[in-house]
Write a protein that holds these residues in place. Structure first.
Motif, mmCIF file in Angstrom:
data_model
loop_
_atom_site.group_PDB
_atom_site.id
_atom_site.type_symbol
_atom_site.label_atom_id
_atom_site.label_comp_id
_atom_site.label_asym_id
_atom_site.label_seq_id
_atom_site.Cartn_x
_atom_site.Cartn_y
_atom_site.Cartn_z
ATOM 1 N N SER A 220 0.835 -1.205 0.000
ATOM 2 C CA SER A 220 0.000 0.000 0.000
ATOM 3 C C SER A 220 0.867 1.251 0.000
ATOM 4 O O SER A 220 1.932 1.284 0.620
ATOM 5 N N ILE A 221 0.388 2.289 -0.684
ATOM 6 C CA ILE A 221 1.048 3.589 -0.672
ATOM 7 C C ILE A 221 0.089 4.605 -0.069
ATOM 8 O O ILE A 221 -1.021 4.820 -0.587
ATOM 9 N N LEU A 222 0.511 5.214 1.024
ATOM 10 C CA LEU A 222 -0.277 6.205 1.763
ATOM 11 C C LEU A 222 0.490 7.524 1.688
ATOM 12 O O LEU A 222 1.272 7.850 2.568
ATOM 13 N N CYS A 223 0.261 8.273 0.616
ATOM 14 C CA CYS A 223 1.155 9.392 0.333
ATOM 15 C C CYS A 223 0.478 10.357 -0.635
ATOM 16 O O CYS A 223 -0.337 9.943 -1.465
ATOM 17 N N SER A 224 0.811 11.629 -0.527
ATOM 18 C CA SER A 224 0.311 12.615 -1.484
ATOM 19 C C SER A 224 1.098 12.526 -2.781
ATOM 20 O O SER A 224 2.095 11.800 -2.872
ATOM 21 N N ILE B 114 -3.958 4.371 -1.095
ATOM 22 C CA ILE B 114 -4.709 4.894 0.044
ATOM 23 C C ILE B 114 -4.599 6.413 0.033
ATOM 24 O O ILE B 114 -3.494 6.956 -0.074
ATOM 25 N N TYR B 115 -5.716 7.102 0.136
ATOM 26 C CA TYR B 115 -5.686 8.565 0.177
ATOM 27 C C TYR B 115 -5.093 9.052 1.494
ATOM 28 O O TYR B 115 -5.438 8.529 2.569
ATOM 29 N N LEU C 27 -2.764 15.897 -9.661
ATOM 30 C CA LEU C 27 -3.892 15.039 -9.279
ATOM 31 C C LEU C 27 -3.452 13.957 -8.295
ATOM 32 O O LEU C 27 -2.304 13.495 -8.334
ATOM 33 N N PRO C 28 -4.357 13.502 -7.423
ATOM 34 C CA PRO C 28 -4.012 12.413 -6.501
ATOM 35 C C PRO C 28 -3.633 11.148 -7.270
ATOM 36 O O PRO C 28 -4.404 10.667 -8.105
ATOM 37 N N LEU C 29 -2.464 10.606 -6.993
ATOM 38 C CA LEU C 29 -2.058 9.352 -7.629
ATOM 39 C C LEU C 29 -2.780 8.162 -7.001
ATOM 40 O O LEU C 29 -2.701 7.051 -7.520
#
Length: 588
Positions: free
Chosen positions: A60-64, A86-87, A214-216
């Motif tokens: 999981s990636i939890l990052c801007s 993950i936003y 944009l959010p990745l």
């Protein structure tokens, strides 16, 4: 090629010294070539593999949105694992759900604040082995590891060669009808098809500069990431929303994608500024705007533009439009709009200003990109024809069905929901639409969001909402309500950044709670509602409205991370206000 990592490898071989990414560094920007991207991805991928990332696993990636997101994603995919997005705005509980449901054994978190969320629910995630932090500190027990310490050695190419096109590449979670998020399974082939389809329409090339904010974590951002690798377009990455205007002027990109809310904000800021200045500036702006829209409508019809109109447009361009384009760096060739409906009024304003917005359409379940307007055949109000290789069918009830290689594999661990959404290979979009004579798709509304009044009339709320926002620059959001009611009403929220200067000039309160009750503020909104009502059937018109004291937001739950309004949440949060509209029998 059979995977995104092999696509990257081919790009590195083809143009090793060309610029790949530009990113904020100190007070300026730094660049990476494609060869340097490979040098960053290779050891990181091998390090992730040493920590357990492999075929069939999830990270999981939890990052801007930032350079490290892209590099980490490419490294994860090179191991054969799939990236789960993950936003950063998700709560600790929401993060834990996605991590557990996806089976993620590693999480890449942006900073100590995101790590703290995970620490608070650590006991609920027994299979999570490590958290790798981009900007943060290691934990004493080794559970949290700085990402820059993750590195390894081994046969990188053999790892990439083992990935098959049907292998899972990405899990993106979307909200379900029951409130439980659903993990959309997208394969390497899904993304490779989408990139190939965009390349085939010859929209952008290596000489362009793409600005990505944009959010990745969203499928739209992910699609753009893969497209740019495929075509070899350099991308400037900075996910900070408050830097968009500044970055546009500094970077001078040729291409940017955004959600409609960004274009509405730009339009409203410009319109509010000239309204406040008034006098000759306002008259010139309104004249230029109408001239530009007249030219835009003629272009869409393919009609000849009279000489007098061409002369007027040239003057409007010198006085107004050229200055507006300069705000965006002066090199924009196209904007792309997606993730929510774009108001036709806003689109024609931008087109008239020489800043054409190409509206597209797709779902996470269709790899984000399924339809897109083409520069030589734009028809605002439509989302354009299908991308090459995408098939479309309109069901008897008007629902849009999509087929082709972009359609998801299914919902993770939800066979019944998958079966209900995929009908013999066709994706049921849940959207109502129709095709015009040129094969362009017009989305009229969400199947489940169409309002049916108590009189049996169907109303498309998003169309009306967009028109009202375009008519009043001081509004942030408009929410039209009326399902099973005898008439339509609306909730509106104020964009305080835009409205505050006007309020100060008018001697009005600068607090939303006080301003919303002021007669002058209600007069401005009422004027816009009346203007739009005059173009609607009587059953569609908004009979009453309320100005709210707070805006909708992601944090309070009324907006999705991609800035779409959650209609049911708004109805729950403001139910008393909505009910009050219908207590006065005189309004019936």
């Amino acid at each position: 090629m059979s995977s995104i990592p092999s696509l990257l490898r081919d790009r590195i071989k083809a143009t090793p010294d060309a610029e790949a990414y530009r990113h904020p560094a100190g007070s300026g920007w730094a660049s990476l070539t494609w060869a340097e991207v490979g040098e960053r991805v290779r050891p990181l991928a091998l390090g992730l593999a040493a920590l357990g990332a492999s075929a069939g696993s999830r990270v999981s990636i939890l990052c801007s949105t930032r350079l490290e997101w892209v590099l980490t994603d490419l490294a994860v995919l090179a191991t054969g694992a799939a990236t789960t997005t993950i936003y950063p705005s998700n709560t600790a509980a929401e993060c834990a759900f996605v991590i557990n449901d996806s089976g993620s054994t590693l999480v890449v978190a942006e900073n100590d604040d995101q790590v703290a969320k995970l620490v608070s629910v650590r006991d609920e995630m027994p299979d999570l082995r490590h958290v790798l932090v981009v900007d943060g500190t290691a934990s004493e027990d080794g559970w949290v590891i700085p990402l820059d310490q993750v590195s390894g050695e081994g046969d990188f190419d053999a790892m990439v060669d083992a990935i098959k096109e049907e292998d899972l590449a990405t899990l993106i979670y979307t909200s379900g009808t029951t409130g439980r998020p659903k993990g959309v399974e997208l394969t390497h082939d899904n993304w490779l098809y989408a990139a190939e389809a965009v390349r085939r329409i010859d929209l952008i090339g290596p000489d362009d500069l793409h600005y990505l904010w944009l959010p990745l974590s969203h499928s739209f951002g992910k699609l753009l990431q893969v497209v740019m690798i495929d075509i070899g377009v350099p991308t400037a990455i900075d996910g900070r929303l408050d830097k968009i205007a500044e970055n546009l002027g500094e970077l001078r990109p040729t291409f940017m994608a955004a959600a409609p809310r960004i274009f509405e904000k730009i339009h409203n800021t410009v319109a509010a500024t000239v309204r406040r200045e008034g006098g000759a500036k306002l008259r010139i702006f309104e004249w230029a705007k109408q001239t530009g829209i007249r030219v835009s409508k003629a272009r869409q019809r393919g009609a000849a533009i009279p000489l007098t109109t061409r002369l007027e447009y040239a003057l409007a361009d010198r006085l107004v439009f050229g200055k507006l384009r300069a705000r965006f760096g002066g090199r924009i060739r196209y904007f792309i709009s997606g993730s929510a409906p774009l108001s036709q009024d806003i689109a024609e304003f931008f087109d008239g200003a020489g800043l054409t917005i190409l509206e597209g359409y797709g779902l996470t379940e269709s790899s984000a990109g399924s339809f897109l307007n083409r520069p030589d055949s734009v028809r605002f109000g439509t989302v354009g024809p299908p991308l090459p290789g995408t098939e479309v069918r309109i069901a008897e009830d008007g629902e849009v069905l999509i087929g082709g290689r972009g359609v998801m594999r299914g919902y993770h661990g939800l066979p019944e929901e998958t079966a209900a959404t995929l009908d013999d290979g066709w994706l049921r979009t849940g959207d109502i639409g129709e095709l015009d004579e040129a094969g362009r798709l017009l989305i009229t509304d969400r199947k489940k969001e169409l309002i049916k009044t108590s009189g049996g009339k169907y109303v498309a709320p998003t169309y009306i909402e967009g028109r009202i926002k375009a008519a009043c620059p001081y509004l942030s959001h408009v929410f039209v309500h009326g399902d099973r009611r005898n008439f339509c009403t609306a909730l509106v929220t104020l964009d305080m950044e835009v409205v505050r200067p006007w309020a100060a000039a008018e001697g009005l309160p600068d607090e939303a709670e006080k301003l919303r009750e002021h007669p002058r503020m209600r007069e401005e909104v009422a004027k816009a509602v009346k203007q739009v009502n005059q173009t609607l059937a009587s059953y569609e018109t908004v009979k009453e409205f309320a100005i709210l004291g707070t805006d909708f937001s992601v944090e309070t739950g009324e907006l999705t991370p991609s800035l779409k309004v959650k209609r049911k949440v708004v109805e729950q949060h403001f139910g008393d206000t909505l009910d009050a509209f219908y207590k006065d029998a005189n309004l019936i």
